[in-house]
Motif scaffolding. Structure first.
Motif, PDB file in Angstrom:
ATOM      1  N   GLN A 140     -27.589 -82.433  -0.218  1.00 11.73           N
ATOM      2  CA  GLN A 140     -26.989 -81.345   0.559  1.00 11.73           C
ATOM      3  C   GLN A 140     -25.625 -81.691   1.134  1.00 11.73           C
ATOM      4  O   GLN A 140     -24.866 -80.798   1.502  1.00 11.73           O
ATOM      5  CB  GLN A 140     -27.912 -80.970   1.726  1.00 11.73           C
ATOM      6  CG  GLN A 140     -29.176 -80.250   1.301  1.00 11.73           C
ATOM      7  CD  GLN A 140     -30.103 -80.020   2.479  1.00 11.73           C
ATOM      8  OE1 GLN A 140     -29.951 -80.606   3.534  1.00 11.73           O
ATOM      9  NE2 GLN A 140     -31.074 -79.161   2.294  1.00 11.73           N
ATOM     10  N   ILE A 141     -25.334 -82.984   1.230  1.00 10.44           N
ATOM     11  CA  ILE A 141     -24.101 -83.408   1.906  1.00 10.44           C
ATOM     12  C   ILE A 141     -22.866 -82.737   1.306  1.00 10.44           C
ATOM     13  O   ILE A 141     -22.015 -82.227   2.020  1.00 10.44           O
ATOM     14  CB  ILE A 141     -23.977 -84.951   1.881  1.00 10.44           C
ATOM     15  CG1 ILE A 141     -24.987 -85.565   2.856  1.00 10.44           C
ATOM     16  CG2 ILE A 141     -22.557 -85.398   2.252  1.00 10.44           C
ATOM     17  CD1 ILE A 141     -25.105 -87.085   2.782  1.00 10.44           C
ATOM     18  N   LYS A 142     -22.800 -82.711  -0.021  1.00  9.47           N
ATOM     19  CA  LYS A 142     -21.621 -82.173  -0.709  1.00  9.47           C
ATOM     20  C   LYS A 142     -21.285 -80.744  -0.285  1.00  9.47           C
ATOM     21  O   LYS A 142     -20.119 -80.394  -0.097  1.00  9.47           O
ATOM     22  CB  LYS A 142     -21.848 -82.234  -2.222  1.00  9.47           C
ATOM     23  CG  LYS A 142     -20.651 -81.811  -3.055  1.00  9.47           C
ATOM     24  CD  LYS A 142     -20.967 -82.030  -4.514  1.00  9.47           C
ATOM     25  CE  LYS A 142     -19.837 -81.594  -5.404  1.00  9.47           C
ATOM     26  NZ  LYS A 142     -20.098 -81.892  -6.813  1.00  9.47           N
ATOM     27  N   ASP A 143     -22.310 -79.909  -0.122  1.00 14.13           N
ATOM     28  CA  ASP A 143     -22.086 -78.498   0.211  1.00 14.13           C
ATOM     29  C   ASP A 143     -21.932 -78.248   1.711  1.00 14.13           C
ATOM     30  O   ASP A 143     -21.640 -77.124   2.119  1.00 14.13           O
ATOM     31  CB  ASP A 143     -23.243 -77.635  -0.321  1.00 14.13           C
ATOM     32  CG  ASP A 143     -23.176 -77.474  -1.834  1.00 14.13           C
ATOM     33  OD1 ASP A 143     -22.058 -77.560  -2.383  1.00 14.13           O
ATOM     34  OD2 ASP A 143     -24.228 -77.269  -2.460  1.00 14.13           O
ATOM     35  N   SER A 144     -22.155 -79.279   2.511  1.00 10.61           N
ATOM     36  CA  SER A 144     -22.124 -79.064   3.965  1.00 10.61           C
ATOM     37  C   SER A 144     -20.906 -79.702   4.645  1.00 10.61           C
ATOM     38  O   SER A 144     -20.804 -79.699   5.860  1.00 10.61           O
ATOM     39  CB  SER A 144     -23.405 -79.628   4.597  1.00 10.61           C
ATOM     40  OG  SER A 144     -23.466 -81.028   4.418  1.00 10.61           O
ATOM     41  N   ILE A 145     -19.969 -80.227   3.843  1.00  8.27           N
ATOM     42  CA  ILE A 145     -18.796 -80.890   4.437  1.00  8.27           C
ATOM     43  C   ILE A 145     -17.504 -80.242   3.950  1.00  8.27           C
ATOM     44  O   ILE A 145     -17.469 -79.582   2.920  1.00  8.27           O
ATOM     45  CB  ILE A 145     -18.762 -82.396   4.082  1.00  8.27           C
ATOM     46  CG1 ILE A 145     -18.776 -82.606   2.545  1.00  8.27           C
ATOM     47  CG2 ILE A 145     -19.930 -83.139   4.724  1.00  8.27           C
ATOM     48  CD1 ILE A 145     -18.440 -83.978   2.084  1.00  8.27           C
ATOM     49  N   THR A 146     -16.460 -80.430   4.721  1.00 11.90           N
ATOM     50  CA  THR A 146     -15.128 -79.969   4.294  1.00 11.90           C
ATOM     51  C   THR A 146     -14.223 -81.158   3.992  1.00 11.90           C
ATOM     52  O   THR A 146     -13.219 -81.026   3.304  1.00 11.90           O
ATOM     53  CB  THR A 146     -14.471 -79.107   5.401  1.00 11.90           C
ATOM     54  OG1 THR A 146     -14.516 -79.824   6.638  1.00 11.90           O
ATOM     55  CG2 THR A 146     -15.207 -77.785   5.553  1.00 11.90           C
ATOM     56  N   GLN A 147     -14.584 -82.332   4.495  1.00 12.40           N
ATOM     57  CA  GLN A 147     -13.795 -83.539   4.238  1.00 12.40           C
ATOM     58  C   GLN A 147     -14.667 -84.615   3.621  1.00 12.40           C
ATOM     59  O   GLN A 147     -15.789 -84.852   4.066  1.00 12.40           O
ATOM     60  CB  GLN A 147     -13.193 -84.069   5.554  1.00 12.40           C
ATOM     61  CG  GLN A 147     -12.113 -83.137   6.128  1.00 12.40           C
ATOM     62  CD  GLN A 147     -11.466 -83.750   7.361  1.00 12.40           C
ATOM     63  OE1 GLN A 147     -12.168 -84.281   8.227  1.00 12.40           O
ATOM     64  NE2 GLN A 147     -10.158 -83.699   7.430  1.00 12.40           N
ATOM     65  N   LYS A 148     -14.114 -85.281   2.607  1.00 13.42           N
ATOM     66  CA  LYS A 148     -14.877 -86.308   1.889  1.00 13.42           C
ATOM     67  C   LYS A 148     -15.318 -87.435   2.827  1.00 13.42           C
ATOM     68  O   LYS A 148     -16.413 -87.983   2.679  1.00 13.42           O
ATOM     69  CB  LYS A 148     -14.042 -86.858   0.733  1.00 13.42           C
ATOM     70  CG  LYS A 148     -14.833 -87.813  -0.151  1.00 13.42           C
ATOM     71  CD  LYS A 148     -13.986 -88.359  -1.281  1.00 13.42           C
ATOM     72  CE  LYS A 148     -14.774 -89.398  -2.070  1.00 13.42           C
ATOM     73  NZ  LYS A 148     -13.986 -90.012  -3.148  1.00 13.42           N
ATOM     74  N   MET A 149     -14.452 -87.796   3.789  1.00 17.68           N
ATOM     75  CA  MET A 149     -14.765 -88.909   4.689  1.00 17.68           C
ATOM     76  C   MET A 149     -16.073 -88.658   5.453  1.00 17.68           C
ATOM     77  O   MET A 149     -16.875 -89.573   5.651  1.00 17.68           O
ATOM     78  CB  MET A 149     -13.606 -89.130   5.674  1.00 17.68           C
ATOM     79  CG  MET A 149     -13.781 -90.346   6.588  1.00 17.68           C
ATOM     80  SD  MET A 149     -14.149 -91.880   5.690  1.00 17.68           S
ATOM     81  CE  MET A 149     -12.587 -92.170   4.877  1.00 17.68           C
ATOM     82  N   THR A 150     -16.298 -87.412   5.853  1.00 18.44           N
ATOM     83  CA  THR A 150     -17.554 -87.068   6.551  1.00 18.44           C
ATOM     84  C   THR A 150     -18.746 -87.336   5.636  1.00 18.44           C
ATOM     85  O   THR A 150     -19.767 -87.886   6.064  1.00 18.44           O
ATOM     86  CB  THR A 150     -17.555 -85.580   6.961  1.00 18.44           C
ATOM     87  OG1 THR A 150     -16.345 -85.293   7.646  1.00 18.44           O
ATOM     88  CG2 THR A 150     -18.736 -85.235   7.845  1.00 18.44           C
ATOM     89  N   GLY A 151     -18.601 -86.952   4.376  1.00 18.39           N
ATOM     90  CA  GLY A 151     -19.659 -87.174   3.395  1.00 18.39           C
ATOM     91  C   GLY A 151     -19.934 -88.659   3.188  1.00 18.39           C
ATOM     92  O   GLY A 151     -21.090 -89.081   3.106  1.00 18.39           O
ATOM     93  N   LEU A 152     -18.862 -89.451   3.126  1.00 13.15           N
ATOM     94  CA  LEU A 152     -19.014 -90.894   2.933  1.00 13.15           C
ATOM     95  C   LEU A 152     -19.761 -91.533   4.107  1.00 13.15           C
ATOM     96  O   LEU A 152     -20.590 -92.431   3.920  1.00 13.15           O
ATOM     97  CB  LEU A 152     -17.641 -91.561   2.759  1.00 13.15           C
ATOM     98  CG  LEU A 152     -16.891 -91.228   1.462  1.00 13.15           C
ATOM     99  CD1 LEU A 152     -15.479 -91.782   1.499  1.00 13.15           C
ATOM    100  CD2 LEU A 152     -17.635 -91.790   0.248  1.00 13.15           C
ATOM    101  N   MET A 153     -19.460 -91.043   5.311  1.00  8.01           N
ATOM    102  CA  MET A 153     -20.133 -91.582   6.503  1.00  8.01           C
ATOM    103  C   MET A 153     -21.635 -91.258   6.471  1.00  8.01           C
ATOM    104  O   MET A 153     -22.469 -92.098   6.807  1.00  8.01           O
ATOM    105  CB  MET A 153     -19.490 -91.016   7.771  1.00  8.01           C
ATOM    106  CG  MET A 153     -18.118 -91.604   8.060  1.00  8.01           C
ATOM    107  SD  MET A 153     -17.162 -90.634   9.252  1.00  8.01           S
ATOM    108  CE  MET A 153     -18.167 -90.801  10.727  1.00  8.01           C
ATOM    109  N   ARG A 154     -21.956 -90.034   6.043  1.00  3.98           N
ATOM    110  CA  ARG A 154     -23.375 -89.654   5.976  1.00  3.98           C
ATOM    111  C   ARG A 154     -24.113 -90.434   4.885  1.00  3.98           C
ATOM    112  O   ARG A 154     -25.268 -90.807   5.057  1.00  3.98           O
ATOM    113  CB  ARG A 154     -23.501 -88.146   5.727  1.00  3.98           C
ATOM    114  CG  ARG A 154     -23.033 -87.322   6.918  1.00  3.98           C
ATOM    115  CD  ARG A 154     -23.281 -85.847   6.694  1.00  3.98           C
ATOM    116  NE  ARG A 154     -22.629 -85.047   7.705  1.00  3.98           N
ATOM    117  CZ  ARG A 154     -22.583 -83.725   7.701  1.00  3.98           C
ATOM    118  NH1 ARG A 154     -23.176 -83.053   6.721  1.00  3.98           N
ATOM    119  NH2 ARG A 154     -21.961 -83.045   8.651  1.00  3.98           N
TER     120      ARG A 154
END
Length: 268
Positions: free
Chosen positions: A34-48
Motif C-alpha cells: 500500500q505504501i506506493k499509493d499512499s505517498i507523494t514523496q519517495k523518501m516517505t516510502g523509503l522510510m516506511r
C-alpha cells in the motif's frame, strides 16, 4: 478482510494451525504493497519500508516491535520456522517498485511478481509444513500469474491517476501509447495488449497445473488463490479484453462458493 478480500477468503480454507499465521503474512504483505499509493514523496516510502526491514530484523532477533502485525508475524516465525529471505525479498522488491515507472517488459513484471506474490506463497507453504521442490515450482508460476493479474486489475485505477505500469514492450508491439490507456480507449490494438498480458498469466497457471500430481496434496490449500485468477481471466474473455469494462471492477459474489468447491475437489 478489507484490503485483501480474496487472500482473506483463501486463508480461511487453510488448516487451523496455519490460519492465524497466514493472516499475519497477508497483513504484513499489505503494508509494503500500500505504501506506493499512499505517498507523494519517495523518501516517505523509503522510510516506511525501512521500518518493516528493521521490524523483520527485530522479529528474527526475538525482539518484535510493539505493532500488532509484527507481533503476530513473530509468533508465526517461531511457530513454523519461516525463512527470513522471503520477507526481505518482498520488502526489497516493493521498495524498487516505488520508482513509479512502467515495466520495461513482461519479464520485469514476472520478476516483481516472483519476489512478492511467489515469496508470499513460499511462506504460506512453510506454514503448512510443506518444503518441496515441486510445490515451490508451482508457487513460482502461480505467484507470477497473480502478479500479472494484479497489474491488469489495477490498470483502470492507475489510469485515473494518469499512470500506466503495463509492460512497455507489449504496448510498443501493438503501437499503443500510455496516453491511449489514460484516455480509456477500447480500440482493438489496446485490447490486444491486454490479451497478450492476460495470456501470459494463463500460461503460468497451466504450467503450475501440468505437474500437480507431483505436488503434495498438503500444499494445495496454499494455491486456492488460482480460483480468483481463473474467475478474473474468464470475465476478461467475456468482455473481449476490455480492461475498462465495469463488470471487471465488481467483487465476485460467487467467489466463496467457487473456493469451497475447489477445496472440496482438492485441486488447484
Amino acid at each position: 478482510r478489507k484490503r485483501d478480500y480474496e487472500g482473506f477468503l483463501c486463508s480461511l480454507l487453510l488448516p487451523v494451525e496455519s490460519r492465524t499465521s497466514a493472516f499475519a503474512l497477508r497483513a504484513f504483505n499489505m503494508y509494503p504493497f500500500q505504501i506506493k499509493d499512499s505517498i507523494t514523496q519517495k523518501m516517505t516510502g523509503l522510510m516506511r519500508m525501512q521500518f518493516w526491514r528493521d521490524a523483520v530484523e527485530d522479529i528474527y532477533s526475538d525482539n518484535p516491535p510493539h505493532q500488532p502485525v509484527a507481533t503476530e508475524l513473530w509468533r508465526a516465525v517461531k511457530r513454523h520456522n519461516l525463512t527470513k529471505m522471503w520477507f526481505t525479498k518482498i520488502i526489497d522488491e516493493r521498495e524498487k517498485n516505488l520508482d513509479d515507472r512502467a515495466y520495461r517488459n513482461i519479464q520485469e513484471l514476472e520478476t516483481y511478481a516472483e519476489n512478492t506474490q511467489s515469496a508470499l506463497l513460499y511462506l504460506t507453504l512453510e506454514t503448512l509444513g510443506v518444503r518441496d521442490i515441486h510445490a515451490d515450482h508451482a508457487a513460482s508460476h502461480i505467484g507470477k500469474a497473480q502478479g500479472i493479474v494484479t497489474c491488469l486489475r489495477a490498470t483502470p485505477y492507475h489510469c485515473t491517476r494518469r499512470k500506466v505500469f503495463l509492460p512497455m514492450d507489449i504496448c510498443m508491439l501493438h503501437g499503443v501509447s500510455q496516453e491511449d490507456f489514460i484516455r480509456g480507449k477500447q480500440e482493438k490494438n489496446v485490447r490486444d495488449v491486454i490479451y497478450d498480458i492476460a495470456s501470459q498469466a494463463h500460461i503460468h497457471l497451466e504450467h503450475a497445473r501440468s505437474f500437480s500430481k507431483k505436488v503434495p496434496v498438503k500444499a494445495y490449500p496454499a494455491f486456492f488463490c488460482t480460483v480468483a485468477l481463473d474467475d478474473y481471466l474468464y470475465n476478461m474473455r467475456k468482455v473481449d479484453f476490455n480492461i475498462f469494462h465495469p463488470s471487471l471492477q465488481k467483487k465476485s459474489t460467487l467467489l466463496p462458493l467457487y473456493l469451497y468447491i475447489r477445496s472440496w475437489k482438492k485441486t488447484y
